[in-house]
Design a protein around this motif. Structure first.
Motif, PDB file in Angstrom:
ATOM      1  N   MET A  93       5.958  -4.591   2.583  1.00 49.90           N
ATOM      2  CA  MET A  93       5.210  -4.266   1.726  1.00 49.90           C
ATOM      3  C   MET A  93       5.289  -5.802   0.627  1.00 49.90           C
ATOM      4  SD  MET A  93       4.276  -0.756  -0.372  1.00 49.90           S
ATOM      5  CE  MET A  93       5.990  -0.513  -0.846  1.00 49.90           C
ATOM      6  N   ASN A  94       4.394  -6.069   1.083  1.00 52.11           N
ATOM      7  CA  ASN A  94       3.989  -7.006  -0.566  1.00 52.11           C
ATOM      8  C   ASN A  94       2.472  -6.334  -1.305  1.00 52.11           C
ATOM      9  OD1 ASN A  94       5.479  -8.247   0.870  1.00 52.11           O
ATOM     10  ND2 ASN A  94       4.164  -9.653   2.424  1.00 52.11           N
ATOM     11  N   ILE A  95       2.837  -5.531  -2.660  1.00 56.21           N
ATOM     12  CA  ILE A  95       2.217  -6.031  -3.529  1.00 56.21           C
ATOM     13  C   ILE A  95       1.733  -6.461  -4.464  1.00 56.21           C
ATOM     14  CG2 ILE A  95       1.530  -3.840  -5.238  1.00 56.21           C
ATOM     15  CD1 ILE A  95       2.776  -1.733  -2.999  1.00 56.21           C
ATOM     16  N   ASP A  96       1.061  -7.404  -4.840  1.00 58.47           N
ATOM     17  CA  ASP A  96       1.047  -7.835  -6.589  1.00 58.47           C
ATOM     18  C   ASP A  96      -0.168  -7.401  -6.911  1.00 58.47           C
ATOM     19  OD1 ASP A  96       1.859  -9.933  -5.437  1.00 58.47           O
ATOM     20  OD2 ASP A  96       0.298 -11.700  -4.135  1.00 58.47           O
ATOM     21  N   GLN A  97      -0.490  -7.798  -8.141  1.00 60.28           N
ATOM     22  CA  GLN A  97      -1.185  -7.216  -9.210  1.00 60.28           C
ATOM     23  C   GLN A  97      -2.071  -8.705 -10.024  1.00 60.28           C
ATOM     24  OE1 GLN A  97      -0.802  -6.146 -13.204  1.00 60.28           O
ATOM     25  NE2 GLN A  97      -1.407  -4.546 -12.863  1.00 60.28           N
TER      26      GLN A  97
ATOM     27  N   LEU B  29      -0.794   5.117  -1.959  1.00 64.62           N
ATOM     28  CA  LEU B  29       0.027   4.455  -0.857  1.00 64.62           C
ATOM     29  C   LEU B  29       0.800   4.880  -1.602  1.00 64.62           C
ATOM     30  CD1 LEU B  29      -0.226   1.801   0.021  1.00 64.62           C
ATOM     31  CD2 LEU B  29       1.554   1.292  -1.724  1.00 64.62           C
ATOM     32  N   LYS B  30       1.274   5.457   0.276  1.00 62.18           N
ATOM     33  CA  LYS B  30       2.013   5.912   0.567  1.00 62.18           C
ATOM     34  C   LYS B  30       2.642   5.043   1.689  1.00 62.18           C
ATOM     35  CE  LYS B  30      -0.166  10.175   1.541  1.00 62.18           C
ATOM     36  NZ  LYS B  30       1.451  11.378   0.632  1.00 62.18           N
TER      37      LYS B  30
ATOM     38  N   TYR C 273      -3.418  -6.427  -4.643  1.00 64.63           N
ATOM     39  CA  TYR C 273      -3.639  -7.217  -3.015  1.00 64.63           C
ATOM     40  C   TYR C 273      -2.228  -6.420  -2.312  1.00 64.63           C
ATOM     41  CZ  TYR C 273      -1.907  -9.976   0.985  1.00 64.63           C
ATOM     42  OH  TYR C 273      -1.635 -10.745   1.895  1.00 64.63           O
ATOM     43  N   ILE C 274      -2.812  -5.612  -1.538  1.00 63.59           N
ATOM     44  CA  ILE C 274      -1.347  -4.575  -0.730  1.00 63.59           C
ATOM     45  C   ILE C 274      -0.939  -5.669   0.960  1.00 63.59           C
ATOM     46  CG2 ILE C 274      -0.288  -2.636   0.556  1.00 63.59           C
ATOM     47  CD1 ILE C 274      -2.079  -1.780  -2.334  1.00 63.59           C
ATOM     48  N   GLU C 275       0.047  -5.480   0.997  1.00 59.76           N
ATOM     49  CA  GLU C 275       0.006  -5.734   2.649  1.00 59.76           C
ATOM     50  C   GLU C 275       1.276  -5.417   3.649  1.00 59.76           C
ATOM     51  OE1 GLU C 275       1.267  -8.553   6.284  1.00 59.76           O
ATOM     52  OE2 GLU C 275       2.808  -8.276   3.822  1.00 59.76           O
ATOM     53  N   SER C 276       0.736  -5.057   5.015  1.00 53.42           N
ATOM     54  CA  SER C 276       2.488  -4.331   5.471  1.00 53.42           C
ATOM     55  C   SER C 276       2.013  -4.989   7.333  1.00 53.42           C
ATOM     56  CB  SER C 276       1.592  -3.363   5.593  1.00 53.42           C
ATOM     57  OG  SER C 276       3.018  -2.344   6.304  1.00 53.42           O
ATOM     58  N   ASN C 277       2.829  -5.644   7.940  1.00 56.76           N
ATOM     59  CA  ASN C 277       3.070  -5.243   9.106  1.00 56.76           C
ATOM     60  C   ASN C 277       1.734  -6.194   9.321  1.00 56.76           C
ATOM     61  OD1 ASN C 277       4.079  -5.683  11.743  1.00 56.76           O
ATOM     62  ND2 ASN C 277       3.422  -4.249  11.949  1.00 56.76           N
TER      63      ASN C 277
ATOM     64  N   GLU D  96      -8.926  11.598   2.830  1.00 58.46           N
ATOM     65  CA  GLU D  96      -9.497  11.323   4.572  1.00 58.46           C
ATOM     66  C   GLU D  96      -7.520   9.665   4.176  1.00 58.46           C
ATOM     67  OE1 GLU D  96     -11.628   7.829   6.659  1.00 58.46           O
ATOM     68  OE2 GLU D  96     -12.641   9.093   5.059  1.00 58.46           O
ATOM     69  N   ILE D  97      -7.065   9.618   4.668  1.00 59.19           N
ATOM     70  CA  ILE D  97      -5.923   8.554   5.235  1.00 59.19           C
ATOM     71  C   ILE D  97      -6.623   7.093   5.987  1.00 59.19           C
ATOM     72  CG2 ILE D  97      -3.778   8.460   6.141  1.00 59.19           C
ATOM     73  CD1 ILE D  97      -3.850  10.185   3.906  1.00 59.19           C
ATOM     74  N   LEU D  98      -6.226   6.039   5.313  1.00 54.82           N
ATOM     75  CA  LEU D  98      -6.310   5.105   5.800  1.00 54.82           C
ATOM     76  C   LEU D  98      -5.442   4.246   6.374  1.00 54.82           C
ATOM     77  CD1 LEU D  98      -8.418   3.530   2.719  1.00 54.82           C
ATOM     78  CD2 LEU D  98      -9.468   4.994   5.689  1.00 54.82           C
ATOM     79  N   LYS D  99      -4.898   3.795   7.279  1.00 52.73           N
ATOM     80  CA  LYS D  99      -4.221   2.946   7.512  1.00 52.73           C
ATOM     81  C   LYS D  99      -3.745   1.732   8.013  1.00 52.73           C
ATOM     82  CE  LYS D  99      -0.523   4.729   9.643  1.00 52.73           C
ATOM     83  NZ  LYS D  99       0.503   5.613   8.464  1.00 52.73           N
ATOM     84  N   VAL D 100      -2.918   1.143   6.943  1.00 55.07           N
ATOM     85  CA  VAL D 100      -2.566  -0.340   6.680  1.00 55.07           C
ATOM     86  C   VAL D 100      -1.261  -1.274   7.234  1.00 55.07           C
ATOM     87  CG1 VAL D 100      -2.802  -1.969   4.961  1.00 55.07           C
ATOM     88  CG2 VAL D 100      -4.117  -0.277   4.342  1.00 55.07           C
ATOM     89  N   GLY D 101      -1.127  -1.463   8.152  1.00 59.90           N
ATOM     90  CA  GLY D 101       0.543  -1.958   9.214  1.00 59.90           C
ATOM     91  C   GLY D 101       0.819  -0.522   9.077  1.00 59.90           C
ATOM     92  N   ASP D 102       2.506  -0.396   8.403  1.00 63.70           N
ATOM     93  CA  ASP D 102       2.950   0.940   8.527  1.00 63.70           C
ATOM     94  C   ASP D 102       2.744   1.769   7.156  1.00 63.70           C
ATOM     95  OD1 ASP D 102       4.687  -0.234  10.751  1.00 63.70           O
ATOM     96  OD2 ASP D 102       6.318  -1.792   9.589  1.00 63.70           O
TER      97      ASP D 102
END
Length: 470
Positions: free
Chosen positions: A1-5, A119-120, A17-21, A93-99
């Motif tokens: 998991m990458n989180i950039d402010q 974010l979970k 910016y949030i990135e996963s898988n 509502e749940i949005l899936k982003v990678g894991d």
């Protein structure tokens, strides 16, 4: 998991910016979107969603351009009615982003569509919230900006915000991280902290709006007390964010046209454009194109442009420090000023070399101003905010905040020379340039502002003169 402010100081704005898988989301992007695309490419990720917390008033989002360039889906919270293709999510509502999972929390109050994204992590544990203008650090979003659109009073919106905070955000665990939409300096709140990230637990301790025993009536009173009128460009930015805008690429292509002094002069005469000089104030006072307006690029540039020029459709011609033309056009576009016709090639030196007229502003050190005022009592105008003036000011000075210069123009002395100052010298030169463009030529700027004035022997006081303007 990458989180950039991705924090932009001049707008006090946080994008995320949030990135996963291999999948990424961008939250509340700025107008220029290439940095987000580059960041995703660096991670080998595809941007899946562009999450908008609400229809922003203080900047033009890059959601449309980013969606066009990446194919990502624009997401708004419940009740949003954009004029373009977007997914209007349901509350919960749940949005899936990678894991990862992102839960949509509808948190109306700042605006009706305002939404917080929770974010979970991969294990389903609550990690962080992206609260937009619902919850700031030390403050909450002002409830007066969306009154007309919501057909509600600011008190009714504040009441909705009270419920949003207590039903959706405060029940979350103390260790949840808060990533707000803005920090100190933004006009979207009143008392924001200078920090840009905190835990929800600490905010429950230090943020007045999250006090556990606060009544609804107390909340409404505190949130609505002392709100200043919003900058004039805010409604135009909301409209652009909701209905659409020109591509930033088109704006840059037009705005970065290099014009010779002759071409520049013709363009100014034929288009009725404002000549906007963004150099340092010390350079502007020494020589500038007559009737040009100064707003320096190295301070809170874009918000001041929006405050004192206001009409985002106003045509502009630029005088820039060499090499900063594209930066200037970009920063103007962030707040919706897309009608830049070009810039003066070679700057003011080329203008002078072509034999064209140059104007100046008389700007003197505070020590000299003090000496002159001992000889001849002339008016002193303080263009700082009322709160700054109220804390301490030159005795008998008139307060006309720069924010309201267009509506308070007649309050400036017309028949005698007067001195003008701010805190450090930036705002007073903006004010002086606007006044000169409107025919006031009896201005003397006090160089260095109030910081220099206090060391120069002026009598200062916190007594508020009845003639000052709030």
């Amino acid at each position: 998991m990458n989180i950039d402010q991705i924090y932009t100081g001049c707008l006090a704005h946080g994008a995320y910016y949030i990135e996963s898988n291999g999948e990424a989301v961008i939250i509340d992007p700025l107008r220029e979107v290439q940095p987000y695309i580059d960041r995703a490419e660096q991670d080998g990720a595809k941007i899946k969603y562009i999450l908008e917390t609400h229809f922003h008033a203080d900047f033009v989002s890059g959601h449309l351009t980013l969606a066009e360039k990446t194919g990502a889906t624009i997401v708004y919270g419940p009740t949003a009615k954009p004029s373009f293709d977007a997914h209007v999510a349901e509350d919960g509502e749940i949005l899936k982003v990678g894991d990862l999972s992102i839960k949509v929390l509808h948190t109306p109050g700042h605006t009706m569509e305002s939404t917080t994204y929770l974010l979970k992590d991969a294990n389903g544990k609550d990690h962080s919230i992206y609260s937009g203008d619902t919850l700031f650090l030390g403050d909450v979003g002002r409830p007066d900006l969306a009154q007309k659109a919501a057909n509600l009073t600011q008190e009714e919106l504040a009441s909705l915000l009270f419920d949003s905070l207590r039903e959706k955000i405060m029940p979350l665990a103390d260790e949840v991280i808060v990533y707000p939409g803005h920090g100190a300096g933004s006009a979207c709140g009143k008392n924001m902290m200078k920090e840009t990230v905190d835990t929800l637990g600490n905010q429950k301790k230090v943020n007045y709006a999250l006090r556990a025993d606060m009544t609804r009536e107390e909340f409404i009173k505190e949130v609505t007390d002392g709100l200043l009128p919003p900058p004039a460009y805010f409604p135009a930015n909301v409209k652009m964010n909701k209905e659409g805008y020109s591509s930033i690429d088109e704006v840059l292509h037009m705005g970065t046209r290099a014009l010779s002094p002759a071409e520049f002069e013709v363009a100014a005469e034929e288009s009725e454009a404002i000549v906007l000089d963004v150099r340092h104030q010390n350079d502007f006072v020494l020589g500038h194109i007559p009737s040009s307006i100064f707003i320096g690029i190295d301070d809170n540039f874009a918000p001041w442009v929006g405050s004192v020029i206001a009409d985002v459709n106003q045509k502009l011609l630029l005088v820039c420090p060499e090499g900063r033309e594209e930066e200037t056009v970009t920063r103007l576009a962030r707040v919706g000023f897309d009608k830049v016709l070009g810039y003066l090639k070679g700057g003011i030196e080329a203008w002078k070399a072509d034999g064209k007229e140059v104007d100046q502003i008389e700007s003197i050190p505070a020590t000299e101003a003090h000496h002159r005022l001992e000889q001849e009592k002339l008016p002193v105008v303080d263009v700082r905010k009322y709160s700054e003036y109220e804390a301490e000011h030159v005795e008998n000075a008139l307060n006309i905040p720069l924010d309201f210069i267009n509506s308070k123009m007649a309050e400036f002395p017309k028949d005698e020379t007067f001195y003008v100052h701010c805190a450090g010298g930036y705002r007073s030169v903006i004010a002086s340039s606007i006044l000169k463009s409107r025919g006031y030529h009896n201005i003397i700027d006090i160089k260095g502002g109030f910081h220099a004035i206090k060391n120069a022997g002026f009598i200062v006081t916190d007594y508020v003169c009845p003639s000052t303007l709030k």
